[in-house]
Design an enzyme around this catalytic site. Structure first.
Site, short mmCIF file in Angstrom:
data_model
loop_
_atom_site.label_atom_id
_atom_site.label_comp_id
_atom_site.label_asym_id
_atom_site.label_seq_id
_atom_site.Cartn_x
_atom_site.Cartn_y
_atom_site.Cartn_z
N ASP A 64 0.88 -1.16 0.00
CA ASP A 64 0.00 0.00 0.00
C ASP A 64 0.93 1.21 0.00
O ASP A 64 2.10 1.12 0.33
CB ASP A 64 -0.94 0.01 1.21
C1 BGC Z 1 -4.85 3.48 0.05
C2 BGC Z 1 -4.97 2.54 -1.13
C3 BGC Z 1 -4.79 3.31 -2.40
C4 BGC Z 1 -3.43 4.00 -2.38
C5 BGC Z 1 -3.14 4.81 -3.62
C6 BGC Z 1 -3.57 4.30 0.01
O1 BGC Z 1 -3.58 5.29 0.97
O2 BGC Z 1 -4.89 2.75 1.25
O3 BGC Z 1 -6.21 1.90 -1.10
O4 BGC Z 1 -4.90 2.46 -3.51
O5 BGC Z 1 -3.41 4.90 -1.26
O6 BGC Z 1 -3.93 5.94 -3.69
#
Ligand code: BGC
Length: 656
Positions: free
Chosen positions: A215
Site C-alpha cells: 500500500d
Molecule cells: C490506500 C490505497 C490506495 C493507495 C493509492 C492508500 O492510501 O490505502 O487503497 O490504492 O493509497 O492511492
C-alpha cells in the site's frame, strides 16, 4: 532479465514515481496504476485527477447481490482505465466490515467473506476482460482506519482463515494481476514484511504468483519486505535502493530473492503489454453513466415501507435536505472520483419521472442545531411538510463522516437531522427518509416515527436519477443489506497499539445469530414493492455434489427481483461454529405473477471449518441444515442433510 544489472534490479523494486513502475531509462515499457474502486482517480504528472464516471461505491454494488452487475461495473471501469492509459486499477477492496465504525467500509463489499469474495471475483473478471489488471487490497485484516499505520490486528488462525482470508482466496480465482498489502501489522508484524502472511499463506497456500505491491507508503523495512516476497514498493522511495543494496552486501537478502521479485515485476509488465490487443472501448461515457444509474438502483435497500412508497400519482411532495440537490457520490480519501457529471436535483427528477406529482423543495438544516437560521430553515420545511401528502427527507453521511484515515465517530445521524426527521414525521404521516451512509446507521432515534426508509449507500453520480425512479415506482427496489444494521455495536477500533479480534469468527450476523441478539435489520434484509413466495424445496446428490432447488414466485402485480440466499449450519458441531453461514445466493428477476425454479449446488468444502490443530480445513461428518431465506433471519425453507465420508447425502427419513 539476464541483461539487467544488480543495480537495475534493485531500482525496479520501488516505483518510478507515485503511480508508475520504473522503466530503467526506457528499457521497459511504462506501467501505470490508478485508484479504484468505484471510479478512476487517475493522477497524471502535475495534474489533478482526470474526470471520470463516479460509479456507486462497493457497499452499493454489494447490496445489489448481482454477480453479472459486478462484472459489468468491472468491465466499464476497465474501459475507463483504457481511455486514461491505466494498466492496473487499484481495486477492489475486499476487507471484511468487522464493525460498522470502519471509516472505509463504503469501499468494501460486506461483513461476509463469501459475498465479498464472490462479487470481487466477478468485478475482477470484468476489469481484466478488458486487458487491464487489478489489485486486490488490502491484504490482510485491515478492518479499521484508526492508527492504521501502527496498529496490530491480533487475529487467531482460525478466524483469519474463516473470516479474513476467504474473500481474498475467492477473488484470487479470477487471477488478479496484483495484490496490495495492508498498512497495519498482523499479530505484531507489519503486513508488508509478514513472511507467513505473504509467502506461506498468499503464495503457498492460496497460490498467488503475481506481484505483491505495498500500500502507498506501507513499507517500513524494505529488506524485510523483500524477504517476505513483497515485490514492489509504492510509491517511489528514496531510500529503497540503498537499503536493499546494503542488505544484499551484508548477505541479508540473496540474489535469488531479488530475482524472484524482479521476475514477477517483469512478468507483470509483459502481461500488460500482451493484454493491449484486448483493450477495446465499446461503451460511450453516456452508457457508463446509465450503468451507474442502474447499479445505484439495484443497490438501494428499502428498509421500511408502511405504504408511503411508491409515491402515488397526483401527490403533493416535499423534498428536503441539501443532499437531495447534490447526492453523495462516495466517501473521503483515495477513492474519491472527480466526476464531470452535473446531477439534477431530486425534486426536478421526481417531476420528470411522474408529471402528475407536484413537487417542491425546501432546504432545511442549513447550520447546526441551535443556530437561528437553521431553526428557521427547519421550521419552514416542517410547515411545508404539513401541507404535503409525502415528505421526502434526504439525510445521512458523506465524505466527512466516512473517510479513509479515520473511523466513524458515531453510527447515528447528527442531532439536527434526527430532530428534523422527528419534527417532520410529527406533521406528516408519509415521511420518507432517504438515507446516505457508508455503513450501518443507528436509526433508533427516529425510525418508529417515519413511514419509510430507503438506504442508498453512497451511490455515485447516477444517485438522484436512481432515487427518483425508485421513489416513484418506475423501478422496484430489490437491494438487500450486505451487512447487519445492529441495534448497538462495538467500535472495535483498538487502542492504537493493538486491536484484539476477541469476537473471533463471530463477525456480523455470525455473532448476532450465535448470541440470539436482536438487530435493527439483519444481514441480507431488504423489502420490495413485490411479494415473493418460496416453496417446494428439493435436494439431491450427484457425485458428491449436493443440488438444492426451490420455487420462487412473484405474487404481486409488479415485476421485481428477489435475492434468494442459501445458508448452511452444522447441527451438533464438535467445535464452536456460527448457527449459519452464507454459501450461495441468486438474484432472480420475476415478472408479475411469475414463478421460477432456482438451483444451488454445494460441494463438500462448503461445510468445512478451519482446524488450527490440523492447520487445515476439516469437514466433520454429521447433520447439517440447509436454510433458504430472503435474509439471514427470514428463513423460508430448510432441510437437513447428513454428511458422510463420501460427501453429502440427504437425511434418511427414518432418522427424523
Ligand atoms: C490506500 C490505497 C490506495 C493507495 C493509492 C492508500 O492510501 O490505502 O487503497 O490504492 O493509497 O492511492
Amino acid at each position: 532479465m539476464q541483461d539487467l544489472s544488480l543495480d537495475e534490479k534493485l531500482t525496479l523494486l520501488t516505483g518510478k514515481d507515485c503511480w508508475r513502475v520504473e522503466t530503467l531509462g526506457g528499457k521497459l515499457p511504462e506501467l501505470f496504476f490508478s485508484d479504484g474502486p468505484h471510479g478512476l482517480r487517475t493522477v497524471k504528472e502535475g495534474e489533478h485527477a482526470l474526470k471520470a464516471t463516479a460509479f456507486p461505491t462497493l457497499t452499493v454494488l454489494a447490496s445489489a447481490w448481482d454477480t453479472a452487475l459486478a462484472y459489468e461495473m468491472g468491465e466499464l471501469l476497465g474501459e475507463e482505465a483504457i481511455e486514461r492509459e491505466v494498466d492496473v486499477l487499484l481495486a477492489p477492496g475486499v476487507n471484511i466490515k468487522r464493525t460498522p465504525y470502519g471509516g472505509r467500509n463504503f469501499e468494501y463489499f460486506s461483513e461476509d467473506p463469501y459475498l465479498a469474495g464472490t462479487l470481487a471475483f466477478s468485478y475482477i473478471s470484468g476489469v481484466q476482460s478488458k486487458g487491464v489488471g487489478t489489485s486486490v487490497k488490502h491484504f490482510a485484516a485491515n478492518n479499521c482506519e484508526h492508527d492504521r499505520l501502527f496498529q496490530s490486528s491480533e487475529v487467531d488462525d482460525r478466524t483469519l482463515h474463516e473470516i479474513y482470508l476467504p474473500a481474498f482466496s475467492l477473488a484470487l480465482r479470477a487471477r488478479p494481476w496484483t495484490v496490495m498489502c495492508a498498512y497495519n501489522l498482523l499479530n505484531g508484524v507489519y503486513c508488508a514484511e509478514h513472511e507467513k502472511l505473504l509467502h506461506k499463506i498468499l503464495r503457498d497456500e492460496l497460490g498467488f504468483d503475481g506481484v505483491i505491491l505495498s500500500d502507498w507508503g506501507a513499507v517500513v523495512d524494505r529488506a524485510k519486505s523483500l524477504k517476505a516476497t513483497l515485490d514492489l514498493e509504492m510509491p517511489h522511495s528514496e531510500q529503497a535502493f540503498s537499503v536493499l543494496k546494503a542488505a544484499y552486501e551484508r548477505g541479508e537478502i540473496t540474489e535469488e530473492e531479488i530475482d524472484a521479485s524482479v521476475e514477477r515485476i517483469l512478468a507483470l509488465v509483459r502481461k500488460a503489454e500482451e493484454a493491449k490487443p484486448l483493450r477495446t472501448v465499446t461503451h460511450t461515457a453516456e452508457e457508463r453513466h446509465r450503468a451507474a444509474v442502474r447499479i445505484a438502483e439495484e443497490g438501494a435497500v428499502l428498509l421500511k415501507n408502511e405504504g408511503a412508497l411508491p409515491i402515488k400519482d397526483g401527490a403533493r411532495v416535499l423534498v428536503s435536505g441539501k443532499k437531495a440537490k447534490t447526492g453523495v457520490y462516495g466517501g473521503g480519501g483515495s477513492s474519491c472520483v472527480d466526476s464531470a457529471f452535473a446531477p439534477l436535483p431530486l425534486d426536478e427528477l421526481l417531476k420528470r419521472e411522474n408529471g402528475t406529482l407536484s413537487v417542491r423543495y425546501h432546504e432545511a438544516l442549513f447550520h447546526d442545531w441551535g443556530n437561528l437560521y437553521g431553526l428557521y430553515g427547519m421550521r419552514g420545511a416542517v410547515m411545508r411538510a404539513a401541507e404535503c401528502d409525502v415528505a421526502v427527507l434526504v439525510v445521512g453521511g458523506d465524505g466527512t463522516t466516512d473517510c479513509e484515515g479515520c473511523d466513524r465517530a458515531s453510527l447515528r445521524l447528527s442531532s439536527v437531522e434526527e430532530e428534523f426527521i422527528r419534527a417532520v414525521a410529527a406533521v406528516n404521516k408519509n415521511t420518507v427518509v432517504v438515507l446516505y451512509g457508508g455503513s450501518a446507521v443507528d436509526m433508533s432515534g427516529w425510525i418508529d416515527c417515519v413511514n419509510a426508509v430507503l438506504y442508498t449507500g453512497f451511490n455515485g453520480e447516477g444517485g438522484n436519477e436512481a432515487l427518483s425512479r425508485l421513489l416513484t415506482g418506475r423501478a422496484n427496489p430489490c437491494g438487500k443489506l450486505a451487512e447487519t444494521f445492529p441495534l448497538r455495536a462495538d467500535a472495535a477500533l483498538g487502542n492504537g497499539f493493538y486491536n484484539r479480534y476477541s469476537e473471533g469468527i463471530f463477525v456480523g450476523y455470525r455473532g448476532y445469530d450465535a448470541r440470539n441478539e436482536a438487530v435493527q435489520f439483519p444481514f441480507g434484509y431488504g423489502l420490495s414493492y413485490s411479494e415473493f413466495v418460496y416453496s417446494d424445496m428439493t435436494m439431491s446428490e450427484t457425485g458428491g455434489e449436493f443440488c438444492i432447488s426451490l420455487d420462487v414466485e412473484n405474487r404481486s402485480e409488479r415485476a421485481g427481483k428477489e435475492v434468494v440466499q442459501l445458508y448452511v449450519g452444522q447441527k451438533f458441531p464438535l467445535v464452536t461454529r456460527p448457527p449459519r453461514e452464507l454459501k450461495g445466493f441468486q438474484k432472480v428477476a420475476l415478472g408479475a405473477g411469475e414463478k421460477k425454479r432456482v438451483t444451488f449446488r454445494l460441494q463438500k468444502e462448503d461445510f468445512a471449518y478451519w482446524s488450527p490443530a490440523l492447520d487445515g480445513w476439516r469437514v466433520e461428518e454429521g447433520m447439517y441444515t440447509v436454510f433458504v431465506g430472503s435474509s439471514s433471519r427470514e428463513i423460508r425453507l430448510q432441510q437437513q442433510i447428513k454428511l458422510s465420508q463420501r460427501g453429502p447425502s440427504q437425511r434418511d427419513p427414518q432418522e427424523e
